[in-house]
Design a protein around this motif. Structure first.
Motif, PDB file in Angstrom:
ATOM      1  N   CYS A 169      -7.374   7.247 -91.814  1.00  4.80           N
ATOM      2  CA  CYS A 169      -6.758   7.648 -93.173  1.00  4.80           C
ATOM      3  C   CYS A 169      -6.914   9.068 -93.484  1.00  4.80           C
ATOM      4  O   CYS A 169      -6.116   9.960 -93.784  1.00  4.80           O
ATOM      5  CB  CYS A 169      -7.433   6.941 -94.376  1.00  4.80           C
ATOM      6  SG  CYS A 169      -7.122   5.169 -94.335  1.00  4.80           S
ATOM      7  N   LEU A 170      -8.314   9.588 -93.248  1.00  4.18           N
ATOM      8  CA  LEU A 170      -8.383  10.997 -93.389  1.00  4.18           C
ATOM      9  C   LEU A 170      -7.534  11.701 -92.409  1.00  4.18           C
ATOM     10  O   LEU A 170      -6.916  12.934 -92.782  1.00  4.18           O
ATOM     11  CB  LEU A 170      -9.974  11.425 -93.061  1.00  4.18           C
ATOM     12  CG  LEU A 170     -10.804  11.140 -94.371  1.00  4.18           C
ATOM     13  CD1 LEU A 170     -12.273  11.553 -93.733  1.00  4.18           C
ATOM     14  CD2 LEU A 170     -10.661  12.059 -95.345  1.00  4.18           C
ATOM     15  N   ALA A 171      -7.469  11.353 -91.013  1.00  2.00           N
ATOM     16  CA  ALA A 171      -6.720  12.153 -90.198  1.00  2.00           C
ATOM     17  C   ALA A 171      -5.209  12.251 -90.490  1.00  2.00           C
ATOM     18  O   ALA A 171      -4.651  13.198 -90.345  1.00  2.00           O
ATOM     19  CB  ALA A 171      -6.838  11.491 -88.777  1.00  2.00           C
ATOM     20  N   VAL A 172      -4.797  10.942 -90.870  1.00  4.87           N
ATOM     21  CA  VAL A 172      -3.361  10.919 -91.554  1.00  4.87           C
ATOM     22  C   VAL A 172      -3.089  11.918 -92.680  1.00  4.87           C
ATOM     23  O   VAL A 172      -1.824  12.741 -92.775  1.00  4.87           O
ATOM     24  CB  VAL A 172      -2.950   9.569 -91.962  1.00  4.87           C
ATOM     25  CG1 VAL A 172      -1.530   9.549 -92.587  1.00  4.87           C
ATOM     26  CG2 VAL A 172      -2.946   8.709 -90.770  1.00  4.87           C
ATOM     27  N   CYS A 173      -3.873  12.026 -93.617  1.00  6.84           N
ATOM     28  CA  CYS A 173      -3.910  13.099 -94.563  1.00  6.84           C
ATOM     29  C   CYS A 173      -3.707  14.526 -94.048  1.00  6.84           C
ATOM     30  O   CYS A 173      -2.902  15.321 -94.732  1.00  6.84           O
ATOM     31  CB  CYS A 173      -5.036  12.663 -95.460  1.00  6.84           C
ATOM     32  SG  CYS A 173      -4.654  11.274 -96.563  1.00  6.84           S
ATOM     33  N   ARG A 182     -13.116 -10.464 -90.129  1.00  3.90           N
ATOM     34  CA  ARG A 182     -11.613 -10.592 -89.864  1.00  3.90           C
ATOM     35  C   ARG A 182     -10.841 -10.073 -91.361  1.00  3.90           C
ATOM     36  O   ARG A 182      -9.891  -9.200 -91.359  1.00  3.90           O
ATOM     37  CB  ARG A 182     -11.050 -11.866 -89.424  1.00  3.90           C
ATOM     38  CG  ARG A 182     -11.535 -12.363 -88.113  1.00  3.90           C
ATOM     39  CD  ARG A 182     -10.945 -13.469 -87.711  1.00  3.90           C
ATOM     40  NE  ARG A 182     -11.414 -14.625 -88.341  1.00  3.90           N
ATOM     41  CZ  ARG A 182     -11.046 -16.067 -88.177  1.00  3.90           C
ATOM     42  NH1 ARG A 182     -10.262 -16.184 -87.453  1.00  3.90           N
ATOM     43  NH2 ARG A 182     -11.824 -16.978 -88.997  1.00  3.90           N
ATOM     44  N   LEU A 183     -11.411 -10.496 -92.343  1.00  3.13           N
ATOM     45  CA  LEU A 183     -10.855 -10.215 -93.846  1.00  3.13           C
ATOM     46  C   LEU A 183     -10.950  -8.698 -93.846  1.00  3.13           C
ATOM     47  O   LEU A 183     -10.162  -8.176 -94.386  1.00  3.13           O
ATOM     48  CB  LEU A 183     -11.598 -10.953 -94.717  1.00  3.13           C
ATOM     49  CG  LEU A 183     -11.120 -12.493 -94.874  1.00  3.13           C
ATOM     50  CD1 LEU A 183     -12.104 -13.263 -95.812  1.00  3.13           C
ATOM     51  CD2 LEU A 183      -9.676 -13.056 -94.860  1.00  3.13           C
ATOM     52  N   THR A 184     -12.222  -8.280 -93.740  1.00  3.50           N
ATOM     53  CA  THR A 184     -12.590  -6.936 -94.165  1.00  3.50           C
ATOM     54  C   THR A 184     -11.732  -5.997 -93.181  1.00  3.50           C
ATOM     55  O   THR A 184     -11.492  -4.981 -93.590  1.00  3.50           O
ATOM     56  CB  THR A 184     -14.048  -6.397 -93.922  1.00  3.50           C
ATOM     57  OG1 THR A 184     -14.530  -6.758 -92.350  1.00  3.50           O
ATOM     58  CG2 THR A 184     -14.932  -7.498 -95.057  1.00  3.50           C
ATOM     59  N   ALA A 185     -11.718  -6.290 -91.890  1.00  7.77           N
ATOM     60  CA  ALA A 185     -10.721  -5.589 -91.085  1.00  7.77           C
ATOM     61  C   ALA A 185      -9.276  -5.460 -91.365  1.00  7.77           C
ATOM     62  O   ALA A 185      -8.707  -4.489 -91.306  1.00  7.77           O
ATOM     63  CB  ALA A 185     -10.757  -5.970 -89.525  1.00  7.77           C
ATOM     64  N   ALA A 186      -8.693  -6.796 -91.692  1.00  6.51           N
ATOM     65  CA  ALA A 186      -7.414  -6.682 -92.352  1.00  6.51           C
ATOM     66  C   ALA A 186      -7.278  -6.057 -93.508  1.00  6.51           C
ATOM     67  O   ALA A 186      -6.399  -5.101 -93.586  1.00  6.51           O
ATOM     68  CB  ALA A 186      -6.955  -8.323 -92.782  1.00  6.51           C
ATOM     69  N   ALA A 187      -8.046  -6.019 -94.444  1.00  9.75           N
ATOM     70  CA  ALA A 187      -8.039  -4.999 -95.617  1.00  9.75           C
ATOM     71  C   ALA A 187      -8.071  -3.608 -95.404  1.00  9.75           C
ATOM     72  O   ALA A 187      -7.469  -2.908 -95.868  1.00  9.75           O
ATOM     73  CB  ALA A 187      -9.240  -5.418 -96.486  1.00  9.75           C
ATOM     74  N   ALA A 188      -8.940  -3.382 -94.267  1.00 11.42           N
ATOM     75  CA  ALA A 188      -8.902  -1.950 -94.048  1.00 11.42           C
ATOM     76  C   ALA A 188      -7.446  -1.272 -93.226  1.00 11.42           C
ATOM     77  O   ALA A 188      -7.175  -0.223 -93.683  1.00 11.42           O
ATOM     78  CB  ALA A 188      -9.996  -1.657 -92.865  1.00 11.42           C
ATOM     79  N   GLY A 189      -6.944  -2.328 -92.666  1.00  9.04           N
ATOM     80  CA  GLY A 189      -5.811  -1.912 -92.089  1.00  9.04           C
ATOM     81  C   GLY A 189      -4.712  -1.790 -93.174  1.00  9.04           C
ATOM     82  O   GLY A 189      -3.760  -0.899 -93.032  1.00  9.04           O
ATOM     83  N   ALA A 190      -4.694  -2.663 -94.158  1.00  2.45           N
ATOM     84  CA  ALA A 190      -3.854  -2.309 -95.426  1.00  2.45           C
ATOM     85  C   ALA A 190      -4.068  -1.165 -95.950  1.00  2.45           C
ATOM     86  O   ALA A 190      -3.047  -0.536 -96.406  1.00  2.45           O
ATOM     87  CB  ALA A 190      -4.037  -3.417 -96.193  1.00  2.45           C
ATOM     88  N   GLY A 191      -5.308  -0.652 -95.936  1.00  2.00           N
ATOM     89  CA  GLY A 191      -5.414   0.534 -96.599  1.00  2.00           C
ATOM     90  C   GLY A 191      -4.960   1.808 -95.885  1.00  2.00           C
ATOM     91  O   GLY A 191      -4.505   2.863 -96.475  1.00  2.00           O
ATOM     92  N   LEU A 192      -4.921   1.677 -94.446  1.00  2.00           N
ATOM     93  CA  LEU A 192      -4.268   2.616 -93.503  1.00  2.00           C
ATOM     94  C   LEU A 192      -2.915   2.803 -93.813  1.00  2.00           C
ATOM     95  O   LEU A 192      -2.278   3.871 -93.792  1.00  2.00           O
ATOM     96  CB  LEU A 192      -4.604   2.296 -92.114  1.00  2.00           C
ATOM     97  CG  LEU A 192      -4.041   3.373 -91.221  1.00  2.00           C
ATOM     98  CD1 LEU A 192      -4.647   4.890 -91.421  1.00  2.00           C
ATOM     99  CD2 LEU A 192      -4.538   2.893 -89.904  1.00  2.00           C
ATOM    100  N   VAL A 193      -2.229   1.644 -93.675  1.00  2.00           N
ATOM    101  CA  VAL A 193      -0.698   1.597 -94.084  1.00  2.00           C
ATOM    102  C   VAL A 193      -0.504   2.340 -95.404  1.00  2.00           C
ATOM    103  O   VAL A 193       0.546   3.114 -95.419  1.00  2.00           O
ATOM    104  CB  VAL A 193      -0.281   0.171 -93.947  1.00  2.00           C
ATOM    105  CG1 VAL A 193       1.156   0.288 -94.324  1.00  2.00           C
ATOM    106  CG2 VAL A 193      -0.466  -0.255 -92.631  1.00  2.00           C
ATOM    107  N   VAL A 194      -1.170   1.987 -96.350  1.00  2.00           N
ATOM    108  CA  VAL A 194      -0.964   2.695 -97.573  1.00  2.00           C
ATOM    109  C   VAL A 194      -1.229   3.873 -97.585  1.00  2.00           C
ATOM    110  O   VAL A 194      -0.494   4.888 -98.278  1.00  2.00           O
ATOM    111  CB  VAL A 194      -1.699   1.748 -99.070  1.00  2.00           C
ATOM    112  CG1 VAL A 194      -1.447   2.793 -99.859  1.00  2.00           C
ATOM    113  CG2 VAL A 194      -1.153   0.454 -99.102  1.00  2.00           C
ATOM    114  N   ALA A 195      -2.328   4.455 -97.210  1.00  2.00           N
ATOM    115  CA  ALA A 195      -2.658   5.884 -96.908  1.00  2.00           C
ATOM    116  C   ALA A 195      -1.453   6.888 -96.439  1.00  2.00           C
ATOM    117  O   ALA A 195      -1.053   7.689 -96.635  1.00  2.00           O
ATOM    118  CB  ALA A 195      -3.758   6.214 -96.277  1.00  2.00           C
TER     119      ALA A 195
END
Length: 201
Positions: free
Chosen positions: A22-26, A141-154
């Motif tokens: 997420c940081l790298a994307v920013c 699996r839930l926490t990894a999916a949530a982190a993936g959603a955060g990356l998409v939104v970022a």
């Protein structure tokens, strides 16, 4: 068994890896949008926020064996319920970000205020993630999916906000990313609870 252990370890490390992405994307969007000069203030802000987050994660890791034992079995349900309460409160921290972006011009003040929102939000999501991860072997699996959603939104919000608000937009993207992770994990936990209530695994 070895494959299961390796997969679990990979899933446990994925949220931190995706947070770094997420940081790298920013930073990438700052450069593409022609705001490379704003990388300095953004770096200072994320360093301060990241120091708090890293210290918190370090403390979590020290206590992880004891926490994992405490939250296994029937206690896991209470741990997940506590995590959901934390996640719902964390998501509310995103709300002040929108009026701040609308009222204040891009600059140091806006960046500082958004950082003050993002830092506790990240800490709360990290704590909730920590609780969920230690309840059973399927929770990563839930926490990894949530982190993936955060990356998409970022990525999506940085593409929209950074060209207009530079470093402030980048911090707003991180704020919304953490909020998306909180909502995603809460929804995932809710779906899992409903599945168990109706006789699912």
């Amino acid at each position: 068994m070895a494959w299961l252990v390796l997969r679990t370890c990979a899933l446990l490390g994925l949220p931190e890896l995706l947070a770094s992405l997420c940081l790298a994307v920013c930073y990438l969007v700052l450069g593409i949008a022609g705001h490379g000069g704003e990388s300095g203030p953004f770096y200072v802000a994320v360093t301060l926020s990241g120091f708090c987050g890293a210290a918190l994660i370090y403390l979590f890791r020290l206590r992880q064996p004891a926490t994992s034992l405490r939250l296994r079995g029937t206690a896991g349900r209470a741990g997940r319920a506590k995590a959901r309460r934390i996640l719902r409160f964390a998501a509310l921290l995103c709300l002040p970000g929108l009026p701040l972006m609308l009222v204040l011009p891009p600059g140091t003040l806006l960046l500082a205020l958004l950082t003050c929102l993002e830092t506790p939000l990240f800490a709360l999501v990290a704590y909730a993630t920590y609780l969920v991860e230690n309840t059973d072997g399927r929770s990563p699996r839930l926490t990894a999916a949530a982190a993936g959603a955060g990356l998409v939104v970022a990525a999506a919000t940085a593409a929209v906000l950074v060209p207009a608000a530079a470093s402030s937009g980048a911090m707003a993207a991180l704020l919304l990313s953490a909020g998306a992770s909180a909502i995603s994990l809460d929804v995932g936990l809710g779906g899992r609870w409903r599945a168990r209530t109706h006789g699912g695994p």
